[in-house]
Design a protein around this motif. Structure first.
Motif: not given
Ligand SMILES: NC(=O)c1ccc[n+]([C@@H]2O[C@H](COP(=O)([O-])OP(=O)(O)OC[C@H]3O[C@@H](n4cnc5c(N)ncnc54)[C@H](OP(=O)(O)O)[C@@H]3O)[C@@H](O)[C@H]2O)c1
Length: 258
Positions: A55-58, A106-110, A149-153
């Motif tokens: 699946a494309d998680l984005s 991918l990194n935030v919304t999903s 970095g902000p997505t990981r924060a």
């Protein structure tokens, strides 16, 4: 009865080793990847039942298809590792905005979309464990990787808040903060010609995953994934000024000019 664990980004890197570590603890696995490589997972973890999901998680449709696959098993979900993620290197004035928006998806919304399903399911059963992969990059500005970095924060703070909310529902949430890890990650981010390009100096993804799973089962709020120098960097980042950390990070993330 055997437990069930969901792992996103399970085809390679630390996600594969998260699935491996959970299989070693006897969990059946729903493993998610973007490409057909995920179809190899059942052969790689023969001791448990493995359900590969491509699946494309984005995209939100991709996230929903993953949750549909979990629901179709009609079994309680005991563990969820929200791990899939990507980066993009380069100067912000040059990088492709569309790729950055995909990264945010991918990194935030999903992570939020999938966490909503997982948290509601686990809170209803009053049982469960959620591991959210963040990064040491959550603790420093990340110039020349400026959106990553902000997505990981975001996910680090999200995990800490969710942890407090879900405590009363007997659901544990742990954030995993790996240091630089030998995976396909920096290659995919186009960072081969930076100090992050050399995988030989990075953390072993198996160690990162083991530390994450141990921390999750120990009920820790977060765990730094990596060797002693990675753990030392995590402590230092609490005290160093942002400007200094940004300057240091840029030395590692900037493309070599020679
Ligand atoms: N490597 C590092 O230095 C490092 C450091 C700190 C934190 N992290 C974090 O660790 C996590 C895992 O990274 P990694 O190093 O293992 O990366 P990786 O080696 O690049 O693996 C990424 C995994 O995510 C999957 N994936 C990528 N895009 C996807 C999408 N759109 N939809 C569904 N799945 C997708 C990939 O599937 P396919 O193989 O099928 O494409 C693969 O299984 C990420 O959240 C990353 O931010 C990494």
């Amino acid at each position: 009865m055997t437990g069930l664990a969901l792992v996103t980004g399970a085809s390679t890197g630390s996600g594969f080793h998260l699935a491996e570590a959970l299989a070693a603890r006897g969990y059946d696995i729903v493993g998610v990847g973007a490409s057909s490589r995920i179809d190899a997972l059942p052969d790689q973890l023969p001791q448990v039942e493995v359900h590969p999901v491509r699946a494309d998680l984005s995209t939100s449709a991709g996230v929903e298809s993953v949750w549909d696959a979990v629901a179709a098993l009609d079994r309680p979900l005991d563990v969820a590792c929200l791990n899939a993620g990507m980066s993009l290197g380069g100067a912000f004035i040059d990088t492709d905005l569309q790729q950055e928006l995909t990264m945010l998806s991918l990194n935030v919304t999903s992570q939020v979309l999938l966490a909503k399903h997982v948290a509601q399911h686990m809170a209803e059963r009053k049982q469960g464990k959620i591991l959210i992969t963040s990064s040491l990059s959550a603790t420093t500005p990340t110039p020349f990787e400026s959106i990553y970095g902000p997505t990981r924060a975001f996910v680090y703070s999200f995990a800490q808040g969710l942890r407090e909310e879900l405590r009363e529902h007997n659901v544990n949430v742990t954030a995993l903060l790996p240091g630089a890890t030998a995976a396909e990650f920096h290659d995919r981010a186009g960072m081969q010609n930076t100090a992050f390009g050399d995988n030989s100096t990075k953390n072993d993804p198996r160690l990162v995953a083991l530390l994450g799973v141990e921390g999750l089962f120990a009920g820790k709020d977060h765990v730094v994934g990596g060797d002693r120098s990675t753990r030392r960097a995590a402590v230092m980042n609490k005290f160093l000024p942002e400007q200094l950390k940004a300057r240091r990070f840029a030395k590692l993330s900037r493309t070599h000019t020679h």
